[in-house]
Design a protein around this motif. Structure first.
Motif, PDB file in Angstrom:
ATOM      1  N   VAL A  24       2.706  20.069  14.321  1.00  0.00           N
ATOM      2  CA  VAL A  24       3.497  20.263  13.096  1.00  0.00           C
ATOM      3  C   VAL A  24       4.384  19.049  12.826  1.00  0.00           C
ATOM      4  O   VAL A  24       4.499  18.583  11.684  1.00  0.00           O
ATOM      5  N   MET A  25       4.990  18.499  13.858  1.00  0.00           N
ATOM      6  CA  MET A  25       5.846  17.322  13.685  1.00  0.00           C
ATOM      7  C   MET A  25       5.032  16.123  13.212  1.00  0.00           C
ATOM      8  O   MET A  25       5.435  15.417  12.286  1.00  0.00           O
ATOM      9  N   GLY A  26       3.881  15.878  13.840  1.00  0.00           N
ATOM     10  CA  GLY A  26       3.052  14.749  13.446  1.00  0.00           C
ATOM     11  C   GLY A  26       2.511  14.889  12.041  1.00  0.00           C
ATOM     12  O   GLY A  26       2.502  13.918  11.268  1.00  0.00           O
ATOM     13  N   ALA A  27       2.063  16.090  11.683  1.00  0.00           N
ATOM     14  CA  ALA A  27       1.552  16.306  10.333  1.00  0.00           C
ATOM     15  C   ALA A  27       2.663  16.156   9.296  1.00  0.00           C
ATOM     16  O   ALA A  27       2.417  15.692   8.174  1.00  0.00           O
ATOM     17  N   SER A  28       3.887  16.511   9.642  1.00  0.00           N
ATOM     18  CA  SER A  28       5.019  16.358   8.713  1.00  0.00           C
ATOM     19  C   SER A  28       5.382  14.891   8.537  1.00  0.00           C
ATOM     20  O   SER A  28       5.712  14.450   7.425  1.00  0.00           O
ATOM     21  N   ILE A  29       5.345  14.109   9.636  1.00  0.00           N
ATOM     22  CA  ILE A  29       5.567  12.660   9.520  1.00  0.00           C
ATOM     23  C   ILE A  29       4.501  12.052   8.622  1.00  0.00           C
ATOM     24  O   ILE A  29       4.796  11.234   7.735  1.00  0.00           O
ATOM     25  N   HIS A  30       3.264  12.473   8.823  1.00  0.00           N
ATOM     26  CA  HIS A  30       2.164  11.952   8.011  1.00  0.00           C
ATOM     27  C   HIS A  30       2.326  12.329   6.549  1.00  0.00           C
ATOM     28  O   HIS A  30       1.948  11.554   5.655  1.00  0.00           O
ATOM     29  N   LEU A  31       2.869  13.507   6.273  1.00  0.00           N
ATOM     30  CA  LEU A  31       3.069  13.953   4.900  1.00  0.00           C
ATOM     31  C   LEU A  31       3.883  12.940   4.106  1.00  0.00           C
ATOM     32  O   LEU A  31       3.514  12.565   2.985  1.00  0.00           O
ATOM     33  N   VAL A  32       4.975  12.463   4.680  1.00  0.00           N
ATOM     34  CA  VAL A  32       5.856  11.525   3.967  1.00  0.00           C
ATOM     35  C   VAL A  32       5.169  10.180   3.774  1.00  0.00           C
ATOM     36  O   VAL A  32       5.117   9.642   2.654  1.00  0.00           O
ATOM     37  N   GLY A  33       4.632   9.613   4.865  1.00  0.00           N
ATOM     38  CA  GLY A  33       3.999   8.305   4.754  1.00  0.00           C
ATOM     39  C   GLY A  33       2.786   8.329   3.856  1.00  0.00           C
ATOM     40  O   GLY A  33       2.591   7.424   3.028  1.00  0.00           O
ATOM     41  N   ASP A  34       1.952   9.361   3.969  1.00  0.00           N
ATOM     42  CA  ASP A  34       0.742   9.447   3.166  1.00  0.00           C
ATOM     43  C   ASP A  34       1.074   9.666   1.698  1.00  0.00           C
ATOM     44  O   ASP A  34       0.366   9.164   0.813  1.00  0.00           O
ATOM     45  N   SER A  35       2.143  10.390   1.423  1.00  0.00           N
ATOM     46  CA  SER A  35       2.555  10.620   0.040  1.00  0.00           C
ATOM     47  C   SER A  35       2.869   9.302  -0.664  1.00  0.00           C
ATOM     48  O   SER A  35       2.384   9.035  -1.763  1.00  0.00           O
ATOM     49  N   VAL A  36       3.665   8.460  -0.001  1.00  0.00           N
ATOM     50  CA  VAL A  36       4.030   7.177  -0.603  1.00  0.00           C
ATOM     51  C   VAL A  36       2.816   6.266  -0.711  1.00  0.00           C
ATOM     52  O   VAL A  36       2.593   5.624  -1.754  1.00  0.00           O
ATOM     53  N   ASN A  37       2.001   6.205   0.336  1.00  0.00           N
ATOM     54  CA  ASN A  37       0.840   5.315   0.329  1.00  0.00           C
ATOM     55  C   ASN A  37      -0.141   5.664  -0.780  1.00  0.00           C
ATOM     56  O   ASN A  37      -0.677   4.787  -1.458  1.00  0.00           O
ATOM     57  N   HIS A  38      -0.393   6.956  -0.978  1.00  0.00           N
ATOM     58  CA  HIS A  38      -1.327   7.348  -2.032  1.00  0.00           C
ATOM     59  C   HIS A  38      -0.725   7.156  -3.421  1.00  0.00           C
ATOM     60  O   HIS A  38      -1.452   6.865  -4.375  1.00  0.00           O
ATOM     61  N   ARG A  39       0.574   7.298  -3.534  1.00  0.00           N
ATOM     62  CA  ARG A  39       1.191   7.051  -4.838  1.00  0.00           C
ATOM     63  C   ARG A  39       1.132   5.574  -5.208  1.00  0.00           C
ATOM     64  O   ARG A  39       1.132   5.217  -6.374  1.00  0.00           O
ATOM     65  N   LEU A  40       1.081   4.714  -4.185  1.00  0.00           N
ATOM     66  CA  LEU A  40       0.992   3.280  -4.451  1.00  0.00           C
ATOM     67  C   LEU A  40      -0.328   2.894  -5.109  1.00  0.00           C
ATOM     68  O   LEU A  40      -0.431   1.815  -5.706  1.00  0.00           O
ATOM     69  N   ILE A  41      -1.345   3.761  -5.000  1.00  0.00           N
ATOM     70  CA  ILE A  41      -2.623   3.476  -5.655  1.00  0.00           C
ATOM     71  C   ILE A  41      -2.427   3.299  -7.156  1.00  0.00           C
ATOM     72  O   ILE A  41      -3.054   2.436  -7.789  1.00  0.00           O
ATOM     73  N   PHE A  42      -1.520   4.083  -7.746  1.00  0.00           N
ATOM     74  CA  PHE A  42      -1.271   3.997  -9.185  1.00  0.00           C
ATOM     75  C   PHE A  42      -0.600   2.686  -9.567  1.00  0.00           C
ATOM     76  O   PHE A  42      -0.575   2.321 -10.739  1.00  0.00           O
ATOM     77  N   SER A  43      -0.041   1.992  -8.581  1.00  0.00           N
ATOM     78  CA  SER A  43       0.598   0.698  -8.843  1.00  0.00           C
ATOM     79  C   SER A  43      -0.303  -0.475  -8.471  1.00  0.00           C
ATOM     80  O   SER A  43       0.128  -1.628  -8.548  1.00  0.00           O
ATOM     81  N   GLY A  44      -1.537  -0.172  -8.053  1.00  0.00           N
ATOM     82  CA  GLY A  44      -2.480  -1.231  -7.734  1.00  0.00           C
ATOM     83  C   GLY A  44      -2.664  -1.506  -6.257  1.00  0.00           C
ATOM     84  O   GLY A  44      -3.312  -2.496  -5.892  1.00  0.00           O
ATOM     85  N   TYR A  45      -2.114  -0.652  -5.398  1.00  0.00           N
ATOM     86  CA  TYR A  45      -2.278  -0.856  -3.955  1.00  0.00           C
ATOM     87  C   TYR A  45      -3.734  -0.652  -3.572  1.00  0.00           C
ATOM     88  O   TYR A  45      -4.390   0.279  -4.030  1.00  0.00           O
ATOM     89  N   GLN A  46      -4.262  -1.546  -2.720  1.00  0.00           N
ATOM     90  CA  GLN A  46      -5.662  -1.507  -2.319  1.00  0.00           C
ATOM     91  C   GLN A  46      -5.756  -1.197  -0.821  1.00  0.00           C
ATOM     92  O   GLN A  46      -5.312  -1.992   0.016  1.00  0.00           O
ATOM     93  N   HIS A  47      -6.342  -0.046  -0.510  1.00  0.00           N
ATOM     94  CA  HIS A  47      -6.378   0.410   0.875  1.00  0.00           C
ATOM     95  C   HIS A  47      -7.305  -0.412   1.758  1.00  0.00           C
ATOM     96  O   HIS A  47      -7.213  -0.335   2.986  1.00  0.00           O
ATOM     97  N   HIS A  48      -8.208  -1.178   1.161  1.00  0.00           N
ATOM     98  CA  HIS A  48      -9.104  -1.982   1.981  1.00  0.00           C
ATOM     99  C   HIS A  48      -8.442  -3.273   2.449  1.00  0.00           C
ATOM    100  O   HIS A  48      -9.037  -4.030   3.217  1.00  0.00           O
ATOM    101  N   LEU A  49      -7.203  -3.533   1.989  1.00  0.00           N
ATOM    102  CA  LEU A  49      -6.440  -4.695   2.434  1.00  0.00           C
ATOM    103  C   LEU A  49      -5.291  -4.250   3.323  1.00  0.00           C
ATOM    104  O   LEU A  49      -4.821  -3.108   3.231  1.00  0.00           O
TER     105      LEU A  49
END
Length: 311
Positions: free
Chosen positions: A116-141
């Motif tokens: 539960v702790m690890g999945a909650s940490i991932h929730l915050v980081g993954d939320s920001v990372n995926h939102r960056l896609i709308f700003s042009g962030y490229q996951h392959h870099l």
């Protein structure tokens, strides 16, 4: 009389009182040969919520209109992730409860808490990372190679994004997936029976093994946890061979889990073979183990489709 009562120190002190169960549950622990029917309800709910709440959360974030979930607010995928963080540990506990063998409760509880702790940490980081896609962030870099990141001022902001990436991709994944696979393996240790007729999968299990395997493929590739997965699989194989020498075989639940892992390995091999000569993905995933992430493939080869959807 006192000497006779003290002559058997291994007996349960509450044995004389049938209404008080023995503290360590020895009765169930000794019932090694008890088997359980196929848990259709649990495996179905488990597979369904994995597909909807885990695999489906980034898709929901992209498909749903952006004005419904502004970039400075939680997205639909974040709410999916919150539900996953509650439902998954509950289903794992119910699965452990149905094991015909008494399992180490302390290890199970610590694993669930860490999960539960690890999945909650991932929730915050993954939320920001995926939102960056709308700003042009490229996951392959990498973080520093992304155009929207490398021009940030002051440059210490780049360190902050790298820290966020570390929490998302490394710490969060480790604390999430290690206890997840550990709990599955602990449950797997109780899925053996001496009755050969009980070592077969019902039709419902055969129908579920495909979607279950495909989800584990996504989990391993996107989570970059191939080492953890393959060690768990090897441990399962070793246990099966060890129990076979004792005359024990897997029951329907054990077969379902074991076959799901086998098909997952085949899917991973096909995925790697398909992208073997991709030079850009090779650059991001160097080293001996080359397993690209599906989202890295998406931002690299389906960027035009994403741009059209966004416009």
């Amino acid at each position: 009389g006192w000497d006779n009562s003290s002559a058997s120190p291994q007996s349960c002190p509450m044995a004389s009182c049938p209404s008080v169960p023995c503290r360590h549950g020895a009765g169930k622990g000794e019932d090694t040969f008890k088997t359980s029917p196929f848990h259709l309800d649990l495996w179905f709910y488990f597979t369904l919520q994995n597909w909807v709440l885990d695999f489906g959360r980034p898709i929901a974030m992209i498909i749903l209109p952006l004005e419904w979930f502004p970039l400075n607010k939680p997205s639909a995928g974040d709410y999916f992730h919150m539900a996953y963080n509650v439902i998954t540990p509950f289903l794992l506990l119910k699965l452990i409860e149905r094991s015909p063998k008494t399992l180490p409760r302390s290890m199970v509880y610590v694993s669930i808490i860490t999960f539960v702790m690890g999945a909650s940490i991932h929730l915050v980081g993954d939320s920001v990372n995926h939102r960056l896609i709308f700003s042009g962030y490229q996951h392959h870099l990498s973080v520093r190679e992304n155009p929207i990141i490398r021009n940030l001022k002051p440059e210490t902001l780049i360190d902050s994004f790298e820290l966020l990436y570390y929490y998302d991709e490394y710490l969060g994944h480790s604390m999430w997936y290690i206890p997840f696979f550990l709990i599955l393996f602990i449950y797997f240790t109780g899925c053996f029976t001496p009755v050969a007729e009980q070592s077969r999968m019902p039709v419902a299990a055969l129908l579920l093994v495909g979607p279950s395997s495909l989800y584990y493929w996504y989990l391993v590739t996107e989570g970059q946890i191939f080492i953890l997965y393959i060690f768990t699989f090897f441990a399962m194989m070793a246990l099966v061979m060890h129990q076979k020498r004792k005359g024990l075989v897997l029951d329907s639940n054990g077969l379902f889990l074991f076959y799901s892992f086998i098909i997952t390995l085949l899917l991973i091999a096909a995925w790697v073979g398909w992208l073997w000569n991709d030079k850009i993905l090779r650059k991001k995933y160097p080293g001996v183990i080359y397993i690209p992430e599906p989202w890295a493939f998406y931002t690299l080869h389906m960027n035009n489709l994403h741009a059209a959807t966004g416009s």
